[in-house]
Design an enzyme around this catalytic site. Structure first.
Site, PDB file in Angstrom:
ATOM      1  N   ASP A  78       0.797  -1.222   0.000  1.00 32.74           N
ATOM      2  CA  ASP A  78       0.000   0.000   0.000  1.00 32.74           C
ATOM      3  C   ASP A  78       0.834   1.279   0.000  1.00 32.74           C
ATOM      4  O   ASP A  78       1.509   1.587   0.980  1.00 32.74           O
ATOM      5  CB  ASP A  78      -0.918   0.007   1.231  1.00 32.74           C
ATOM      6  CG  ASP A  78      -1.872  -1.175   1.193  1.00 32.74           C
ATOM      7  OD1 ASP A  78      -2.294  -1.547   0.080  1.00 32.74           O
ATOM      8  OD2 ASP A  78      -2.168  -1.731   2.253  1.00 32.74           O
ATOM      9  N   GLY A 120      11.311   1.608   0.490  1.00 30.90           N
ATOM     10  CA  GLY A 120       9.980   2.001   0.010  1.00 30.90           C
ATOM     11  C   GLY A 120       9.205   2.781   1.063  1.00 30.90           C
ATOM     12  O   GLY A 120       8.700   3.881   0.803  1.00 30.90           O
ATOM     13  N   THR A 141      15.509  -3.993   7.238  1.00 36.21           N
ATOM     14  CA  THR A 141      15.446  -4.902   6.087  1.00 36.21           C
ATOM     15  C   THR A 141      16.517  -5.969   6.246  1.00 36.21           C
ATOM     16  O   THR A 141      17.627  -5.677   6.700  1.00 36.21           O
ATOM     17  CB  THR A 141      15.638  -4.217   4.717  1.00 36.21           C
ATOM     18  OG1 THR A 141      15.898  -5.220   3.726  1.00 36.21           O
ATOM     19  CG2 THR A 141      16.782  -3.234   4.662  1.00 36.21           C
ATOM     20  N   ASP A 143      17.905  -7.147   3.823  1.00 37.37           N
ATOM     21  CA  ASP A 143      18.823  -6.961   2.686  1.00 37.37           C
ATOM     22  C   ASP A 143      20.051  -6.119   3.043  1.00 37.37           C
ATOM     23  O   ASP A 143      21.049  -6.144   2.331  1.00 37.37           O
ATOM     24  CB  ASP A 143      18.084  -6.299   1.513  1.00 37.37           C
ATOM     25  CG  ASP A 143      16.842  -7.073   1.098  1.00 37.37           C
ATOM     26  OD1 ASP A 143      16.796  -8.294   1.336  1.00 37.37           O
ATOM     27  OD2 ASP A 143      15.925  -6.449   0.542  1.00 37.37           O
ATOM     28  N   GLN A 290      14.393 -16.800   5.844  1.00 34.48           N
ATOM     29  CA  GLN A 290      15.353 -15.739   6.201  1.00 34.48           C
ATOM     30  C   GLN A 290      14.691 -14.568   6.910  1.00 34.48           C
ATOM     31  O   GLN A 290      15.344 -13.753   7.539  1.00 34.48           O
ATOM     32  CB  GLN A 290      16.045 -15.212   4.930  1.00 34.48           C
ATOM     33  CG  GLN A 290      16.938 -16.241   4.297  1.00 34.48           C
ATOM     34  CD  GLN A 290      17.189 -15.949   2.821  1.00 34.48           C
ATOM     35  OE1 GLN A 290      18.216 -15.387   2.465  1.00 34.48           O
ATOM     36  NE2 GLN A 290      16.267 -16.329   1.961  1.00 34.48           N
TER      37      GLN A 290
HETATM   38  O1  F6P Z   1      13.367  -6.768   1.038  1.00 30.80           O
HETATM   39  C1  F6P Z   1      13.264  -7.931   1.788  1.00 30.80           C
HETATM   40  C2  F6P Z   1      12.935  -9.112   0.925  1.00 30.80           C
HETATM   41  O2  F6P Z   1      12.872 -10.266   1.724  1.00 30.80           O
HETATM   42  C3  F6P Z   1      13.878  -9.313  -0.265  1.00 30.80           C
HETATM   43  O3  F6P Z   1      15.093  -9.917   0.112  1.00 30.80           O
HETATM   44  C4  F6P Z   1      13.008 -10.147  -1.171  1.00 30.80           C
HETATM   45  O4  F6P Z   1      13.377  -9.984  -2.525  1.00 30.80           O
HETATM   46  C5  F6P Z   1      11.645  -9.583  -0.945  1.00 30.80           C
HETATM   47  O5  F6P Z   1      11.668  -8.954   0.316  1.00 30.80           O
HETATM   48  C6  F6P Z   1      10.553 -10.619  -0.955  1.00 30.80           C
HETATM   49  O6  F6P Z   1       9.335  -9.991  -0.791  1.00 30.80           O
HETATM   50  P1  F6P Z   1       7.950 -10.763  -0.583  1.00 30.80           P
HETATM   51  O7  F6P Z   1       7.852 -11.109   0.867  1.00 30.80           O
HETATM   52  O8  F6P Z   1       6.923  -9.786  -0.983  1.00 30.80           O
HETATM   53  O9  F6P Z   1       8.001 -11.995  -1.424  1.00 30.80           O
END
Ligand code: F6P
Length: 364
Positions: A78, A120, A141, A143, A290
């Site tokens: 959102d 974001g 995050t 990441d 993860q």
């Molecule tokens: O940004 C965190 C993350 O886990 C990324 O490593 C991965 O690409 C993405 O989110 C996955 O998102 P979703 O939970 O929407 O599949």
């Protein structure tokens, strides 16, 4: 004592371990130290648009420190500045809901917002700040790809999970004389793959920052076999791509603040490696494991420090900032500095140099 009386807090974007540690710290510091009331917003900006708010007391956050996820819920879909609405004729249009949100907040007596999120959500925080809403951001995050901080909480826990996976793959790879591939998350940054690969003794690490050559990875695995090592471990970041090739995109999600879902490169690499080495190759996609589980002590501590610092900024009236780790201190940086530029692995990183020195290949 702060002039502000009531603050809101929300968690936005993908979840990660340590969010509850932050929420606990925000509520405890706000209520006990600064005399502020805290209103929790459910499911990120979506809950704010729909007015799903609830008061958070010290009792509400009791016992949540070691829990993964977020007690508030979250979403990475959102965007209040571009919110999809389906009209009666079925047509989808996008509306700017920010004015409604400002009304909801002032109607509830919420004078400032603490926004816990990745790039974001923090970009949305910045837009709200530009519209005059007092906001403070907290970076999260797995990441670890935000440029204005040394670390985001969640990364360390993800790293432990990926390293444990590699340790487990090692024993079965060795027993069956197989090539084992582990695909990890990280979006456009290779931090999880790189650090887990070093910690887990991988033979090859493939990251988005270094496009790889299949021939070089094959040569590495074959050479190991010739040296008597009849198995190999390869870590692939979901954003890794071959020289001259593209990242593998699993899905493009309309209306998402994060529309590109990466994933699938592990299987692509697996097929190629099996064909060129003649060795049985198996692929494990670690996925959302993860993002789950109890946060490590590092993530609990970092989350607690971020939460406390964010409330301190609110109390001092320092808005439009994000809390950041500039080792060893927690500092405040401007939101415009904090968003938009991803922190990827520098090619001259000491981590890459160390990995290469212990014989890890990058396919370059
Ligand atoms: O940004 C965190 C993350 O886990 C990324 O490593 C991965 O690409 C993405 O989110 C996955 O998102 P979703 O939970 O929407 O599949």
């Amino acid at each position: 004592m702060s002039k502000i009386k009531r603050i809101g807090v929300l968690t936005g974007g993908g979840d990660c371990p340590g969010l509850n540690a932050v929420l606990r710290a925000v509520v405890k510091a706000a209520t006990q130290e600064h005399g502020l009331e805290v209103i929790g917003i459910e499911d990120g900006f979506g809950g704010l648009i729909e007015g799903r708010l609830r008061r958070l007391t010290v009792q509400d956050v009791s016992g949540i420190l070691p829990r993964g996820g977020t007690i508030l819920g979250t979403t990475n879909r959102d965007n209040p500045f571009k919110y999809p609405v389906i009209l009666e004729n079925g047509q989808r249009v996008y509306k700017d809901k920010s004015a409604e949100i400002m009304d909801t907040l002032s109607g509830q007596g919420i004078e400032a917002l603490v926004i816990i999120g990745g790039d974001g959500s923090l970009s949305i925080a910045r837009e709200f700040h530009e519209q005059g809403l007092p906001v403070v951001g907290i970076p999260k995050t797995i990441d670890n790809d935000l440029s204005a901080t040394d670390a985001t909480f969640g990364f360390d826990t993800a790293l432990v999970t990926a390293t444990e996976a590699l340790d487990k793959l090692h024993t079965t790879a060795e027993s069956h004389h197989r090539v084992m591939i582990l695909e990890v998350m990280g979006r456009y940054a290779g931090w999880i793959a790189l650090e887990a690969g070093i910690a887990g003794g991988a033979d090859v690490i493939l990251i988005p920052e270094i496009p790889f050559d299949y021939a070089k990875i094959c040569a590495k695995v074959v050479k190991r076999r010739e040296q008597g090592k009849r198995f190999s471990i390869v870590v692939v970041a979901e954003g890794a791509k071959p020289l001259g090739g593209e990242m593998v995109v699993q899905q493009v999600i309309a209306d998402s603040a994060d529309p590109i879902r990466l994933g699938g490169i592990g299987n692509v690499v697996g097929k190629q490696l099996e064909a060129c080495t003649g060795m049985e190759t198996r692929v494990t996609v670690l996925g959302h494991l993860q993002r789950g589980g109890s946060p490590t002590p590092f993530d609990r501590i970092l989350g607690t420090r971020y939460g406390v610092k964010a409330v301190e900024l609110v109390a001092k009236g320092e808005f439009g900032k994000m809390v950041s780790l500039r080792t060893p201190d927690i500092v405040a940086v401007a939101l415009e500095e904090a968003v938009g530029v991803l922190r990827t692995v520098p090619l001259d990183s000491d981590l890459i140099r160390a990995a290469k020195s212990v014989g890890i290949g990058f396919g370059d």
